[in-house]
Design a protein around this motif. Structure first.
Motif, PDB file in Angstrom:
ATOM      1  N   ALA A   1       0.843  -1.205   0.000  1.00 31.78           N
ATOM      2  CA  ALA A   1       0.000   0.000   0.000  1.00 31.78           C
ATOM      3  C   ALA A   1       0.876   1.252   0.000  1.00 31.78           C
ATOM      4  N   LYS A   2       1.952   1.223   0.788  1.00 32.30           N
ATOM      5  CA  LYS A   2       2.867   2.372   0.831  1.00 32.30           C
ATOM      6  C   LYS A   2       3.551   2.558  -0.527  1.00 32.30           C
ATOM      7  N   THR A   3       3.977   1.457  -1.129  1.00 32.48           N
ATOM      8  CA  THR A   3       4.625   1.521  -2.445  1.00 32.48           C
ATOM      9  C   THR A   3       3.689   2.124  -3.481  1.00 32.48           C
ATOM     10  N   LEU A   4       2.441   1.672  -3.487  1.00 28.32           N
ATOM     11  CA  LEU A   4       1.454   2.176  -4.449  1.00 28.32           C
ATOM     12  C   LEU A   4       1.159   3.657  -4.214  1.00 28.32           C
ATOM     13  N   ALA A   5       1.016   4.030  -2.950  1.00 30.12           N
ATOM     14  CA  ALA A   5       0.708   5.423  -2.620  1.00 30.12           C
ATOM     15  C   ALA A   5       1.846   6.350  -3.036  1.00 30.12           C
ATOM     16  N   MET A   6       3.083   5.928  -2.763  1.00 26.14           N
ATOM     17  CA  MET A   6       4.241   6.743  -3.137  1.00 26.14           C
ATOM     18  C   MET A   6       4.336   6.902  -4.649  1.00 26.14           C
ATOM     19  N   HIS A   7       4.018   5.827  -5.362  1.00 23.53           N
ATOM     20  CA  HIS A   7       4.166   5.850  -6.824  1.00 23.53           C
ATOM     21  C   HIS A   7       3.073   6.661  -7.511  1.00 23.53           C
ATOM     22  N   PHE A   8       1.791   6.425  -7.120  1.00 26.92           N
ATOM     23  CA  PHE A   8       0.673   7.065  -7.831  1.00 26.92           C
ATOM     24  C   PHE A   8       0.229   8.378  -7.190  1.00 26.92           C
ATOM     25  N   GLU A   9       0.456   8.533  -5.903  1.00 27.64           N
ATOM     26  CA  GLU A   9       0.211   9.759  -5.140  1.00 27.64           C
ATOM     27  C   GLU A   9      -1.258  10.094  -4.912  1.00 27.64           C
TER      28      GLU A   9
ATOM     29  N   GLU B   1      -7.115   8.468  -7.437  1.00 26.89           N
ATOM     30  CA  GLU B   1      -7.641   8.582  -8.799  1.00 26.89           C
ATOM     31  C   GLU B   1      -6.641   8.031  -9.802  1.00 26.89           C
ATOM     32  N   ALA B   2      -5.350   8.378  -9.616  1.00 28.11           N
ATOM     33  CA  ALA B   2      -4.311   7.873 -10.518  1.00 28.11           C
ATOM     34  C   ALA B   2      -4.195   6.357 -10.408  1.00 28.11           C
ATOM     35  N   LEU B   3      -4.347   5.831  -9.202  1.00 29.92           N
ATOM     36  CA  LEU B   3      -4.289   4.383  -9.013  1.00 29.92           C
ATOM     37  C   LEU B   3      -5.480   3.701  -9.675  1.00 29.92           C
ATOM     38  N   GLN B   4      -6.662   4.297  -9.556  1.00 31.16           N
ATOM     39  CA  GLN B   4      -7.855   3.718 -10.178  1.00 31.16           C
ATOM     40  C   GLN B   4      -7.725   3.650 -11.695  1.00 31.16           C
ATOM     41  N   LEU B   5      -7.029   4.612 -12.279  1.00 25.97           N
ATOM     42  CA  LEU B   5      -6.886   4.670 -13.743  1.00 25.97           C
ATOM     43  C   LEU B   5      -5.774   3.764 -14.268  1.00 25.97           C
ATOM     44  N   ALA B   6      -4.930   3.254 -13.362  1.00 21.22           N
ATOM     45  CA  ALA B   6      -3.789   2.441 -13.782  1.00 21.22           C
ATOM     46  C   ALA B   6      -4.266   1.082 -14.310  1.00 21.22           C
ATOM     47  N   ASP B   7      -3.718   0.666 -15.451  1.00 20.55           N
ATOM     48  CA  ASP B   7      -4.058  -0.651 -15.983  1.00 20.55           C
ATOM     49  C   ASP B   7      -3.058  -1.691 -15.473  1.00 20.55           C
ATOM     50  N   TYR B   8      -3.268  -2.915 -15.894  1.00 16.09           N
ATOM     51  CA  TYR B   8      -2.456  -4.037 -15.408  1.00 16.09           C
ATOM     52  C   TYR B   8      -0.970  -3.827 -15.688  1.00 16.09           C
ATOM     53  N   GLU B   9      -0.616  -3.445 -16.900  1.00  9.05           N
ATOM     54  CA  GLU B   9       0.790  -3.277 -17.270  1.00  9.05           C
ATOM     55  C   GLU B   9       1.440  -2.148 -16.472  1.00  9.05           C
TER      56      GLU B   9
END
Length: 670
Positions: free
Chosen positions: A521-529, A532-540
């Motif tokens: 969760a921390k890794t994802l939060a740091m990367h996408f910030e 909304e950006a995380l929701q739009l991210a696709d699999y790749e």
């Protein structure tokens, strides 16, 4: 690129990667950045894909794991892997010393002492310096061929520094950090967690799919030579040095002791220092050091007369199992729990112990009413060790897992490849309650005053059905609850309101996305910030993020595609819950390259005044450093806070650089 050019470059890359890997995984002294290593590895993978005829079975690319195996072949050990006799106290050690002296006609032996790593005993065989086979101990004479899984352990060299033929023995283990990460992932996935690192290591190396073992971050220490022709080696400690010179990894905490008094001193010191190690140990192995004396002493049918294992005491107590409760977790897994007559174990009162699953209950033949032996696994988790069959009266009752969920009466299912039974009803009250409890827990939104009891009350009164309802609670509603006074209610509402300002990773972990633990969760939060950006991210896009694998990427995509999840996120946003990451930004590549921590092994000790231990750890790791729990010759830097004790003293004794907290903050300010 022509074939001869490709072969030349492939040979060069393999040599570089083997050298870099040895410094990183064996010596703990990286000489290049992870990014540079990964770039060279990717180049090698690409060249081997274009020229498959040049692939060899000792290429560094085999570390990722090959194709799944149908079964494990049996392996005959060249030299039997015998077990050791045990010592449990000082008297046992002195008895061992007396037997050794008697066997040597009163000659004075010296001893070699080593930490007894709590893992899986393995044997490695090299021919002309090339790793050709690895096997489990098995029954001592015949083990299982786990070569493909052992090749995924990066501290095992696939080619030695000399072209020698030998067999070496060692212990494969799972470091504590790897174990914690693995269990976080299992918890996030709603899967049964491993009880301890030893089981996790053994389970990983006995996977038929080597790719699973490759993801588990196992390690290995070698502790003896099985067979070798070398007249220059006359003692065990010389053998260890020779093993290390060949490029194999040994434990650096071994000690050559002149007599049994020094052995006992060594043993006592590790009883105290044991918790500081980054891996689990369950005792000390003591060996007569001179090889000629070992030969003189010989073997019994089961064990060598020249070695013994001192076992750290694990407190076990007897109590009665008076019932078995069933708990439905937030992912629907139904877990049986033993209800015990209260008993004190390792200083605490134990009333319940995990039984894990139905298969374990059958394996241990556990019945309600049995007298059972209980201990704390890893000195933490209470578990039932075994049943005292001789105390059965005939009145004990068999236990059978239900076919329906004990909460919602939906049919329980066992998913393919899983041991656990699972309720798959998304409206199951137990799963909703557990999900709410998870959301408010410390690593998630961390709402003070909202424990399991209050959550159960809120749910029973119909005040909350999902996590968004927590932010709609009214003062007058809470005052009606049992044991909720005005001050408690005001404090609770303030705590709920405060969590609206949490950083995004808290929310992501709290949502309970399958496979997403606190670290991910921390890794994802740091990367996408932003969410909304995380929701739009696709699999790749997700899979390209460091440490986000295929399963997790798929799970995240599937989660945010659900209509009810979209509605929940929108509702939380409208209620004022932060959807933004507020922690330190990821350092740039330039920052990492210029970091004073790049490739350094760092120890934190004492109480930090301005930072939490986790904050300091995150900073160091983000800037390329590695945190360990104990000070050794391999430590580069020790950062001390208030009341720093033995670790500071050892750092000063070894001449290791020591920083204050203020110096650390100053160095990382930019």
């Amino acid at each position: 690129m022509e074939k001869h050019e490709a072969k030349s470059r492939i040979d060069q890359l393999r040599e570089l990667l083997n050298e870099y890997g040895h410094h990183y995984y064996v010596l703990d002294k990286p000489i290049v950045s992870d990014a540079e290593y990964d770039q060279l590895m990717q180049e090698l993978v690409s060249l081997e894909e274009k020229h498959p005829e040049l692939i060899t079975d000792d290429s560094p690319t085999v570390r990722v794991g090959g194709e799944p195996l149908p079964f494990f072949n049996k392996v005959q050990h060249d030299v039997p892997m015998l077990s050791l006799g045990n010592a449990f106290n000082e008297e046992d050690l002195r008895d061992f010393d007396r037997r050794v002296k008697q066997g040597l006609n009163e000659a004075e032996p010296t001893y070699s002492c080593e930490l007894k790593i709590d893992g899986l005993a393995v044997s490695l065989k090299y021919e002309q310096g090339k790793f050709i086979r690895g096997a489990t101990r098995g029954d001592g004479s015949v083990g299982e061929d786990i070569t493909q899984n052992l090749k995924t352990i990066r501290s095992i060299p696939l080619r030695l520094k000399e072209e020698v033929t030998l067999e070496v023995r060692g212990e494969a283990f799972m470091p504590k950090r790897s174990f914690e990460k693995l269990n976080e992932a299992k918890e996030a996935a709603g899967e049964e967690k491993f009880a301890n690192p030893r089981n996790a290591a053994a389970g990983s190396l006995r996977q038929l799919d080597p790719k699973i073992a490759a993801k588990r971050n196992l390690d290995l220490f070698l502790y003896s030579l099985g067979r070798i022709e070398n007249d220059q080696i006359t003692s065990h400690h010389q053998a260890l040095n020779y093993i290390q010179d060949l490029g194999l990894k040994i434990n650096q905490e071994s000690r050559h002791c002149r007599n049994i008094d020094e052995v006992i001193e060594y043993v006592k010191s590790w009883v105290e220092k044991r918790p500081d190690l980054p891996y689990e140990i369950d005792g000390i192995v003591i060996k007569v050091d001179e090889l000629d004396q070992q030969i003189t002493l010989g073997f019994t049918a089961k064990s060598p007369r020249w070695a013994i294992a001192y076992k750290f005491p694990a407190e076990e107590v007897v109590t009665k199992l008076i019932g078995i409760d069933l708990n439905v977790g937030r992912t629907g897994v139904v877990t049986p729990t033993a209800i015990l007559e209260p008993v004190t174990v390792a200083g605490t009162t134990v009333k319940r112990a995990s039984l894990h699953n139905e298969d374990l209950i059958r394996e241990k033949d556990i019945k309600i009413g049995d007298s059972v032996v209980v201990k704390k696994a890893g000195d933490i988790i209470p578990e039932v060790v075994n049943v005292l069959l001789e105390l059965r009266t005939g009145e004990e009752q068999d236990f059978h897992m239900p076919t329906q969920c004990p909460e919602c009466e939906s049919e329980l299912v066992r998913l393919e490849g899983e041991v656990a039974l699972r309720c798959i009803n998304p409206k199951c009250p137990a799963q909703i309650r557990e999900g709410l409890t998870h959301f408010v827990s410390r690593n998630a939104m961390n709402i003070d005053g909202l424990g399991e009891r209050v959550i159960a009350q809120l749910f029973a009164e119909g005040l909350v059905e999902d996590v968004a309802d927590l932010y709609k609670l009214k003062r007058e509603q809470l005052l009606q609850l049992e044991r909720m006074g005005e001050k408690s209610v005001d404090n609770l509402l303030s705590a709920i309101e405060a969590t609206k300002e949490n950083s995004l990773e808290k929310l992501l972990f709290g949502l309970g996305i399958r496979f997403v633990g606190a670290k991910a969760a921390k890794t994802l939060a740091m990367h996408f910030e932003t969410i909304e950006a995380l929701q739009l991210a696709d699999y790749e896009t997700l899979k390209a993020v460091n440490e986000i694998g295929e399963k997790m990427a798929n799970s995240i995509v599937n989660y945010f595609e659900q209509e009810e999840v979209i509605e929940l996120i929108n509702e939380l946003n409208e209620l004022g819950v932060s959807m933004t990451y507020k922690g330190p930004k990821l350092p740039s590549a330039e920052d990492v390259q210029e970091s004073p921590f790049l490739g350094k092994t760092v120890v934190l000790t004492g109480k930090l005044a301005q930072l939490t231990r986790d904050e300091a750890k995150e900073k160091i790791e983000a800037l390329g450093g590695k945190i360990t729990g104990s000070v050794s010759k391999k430590t580069d830097l020790v950062i001390v806070g208030e009341d720093a004790g033995s670790k500071l003293a050892k750092a000063q004794e070894l001449g290791i650089t020591v920083w204050s907290e203020e110096q650390f903050i100053e160095e990382t300010a930019n």
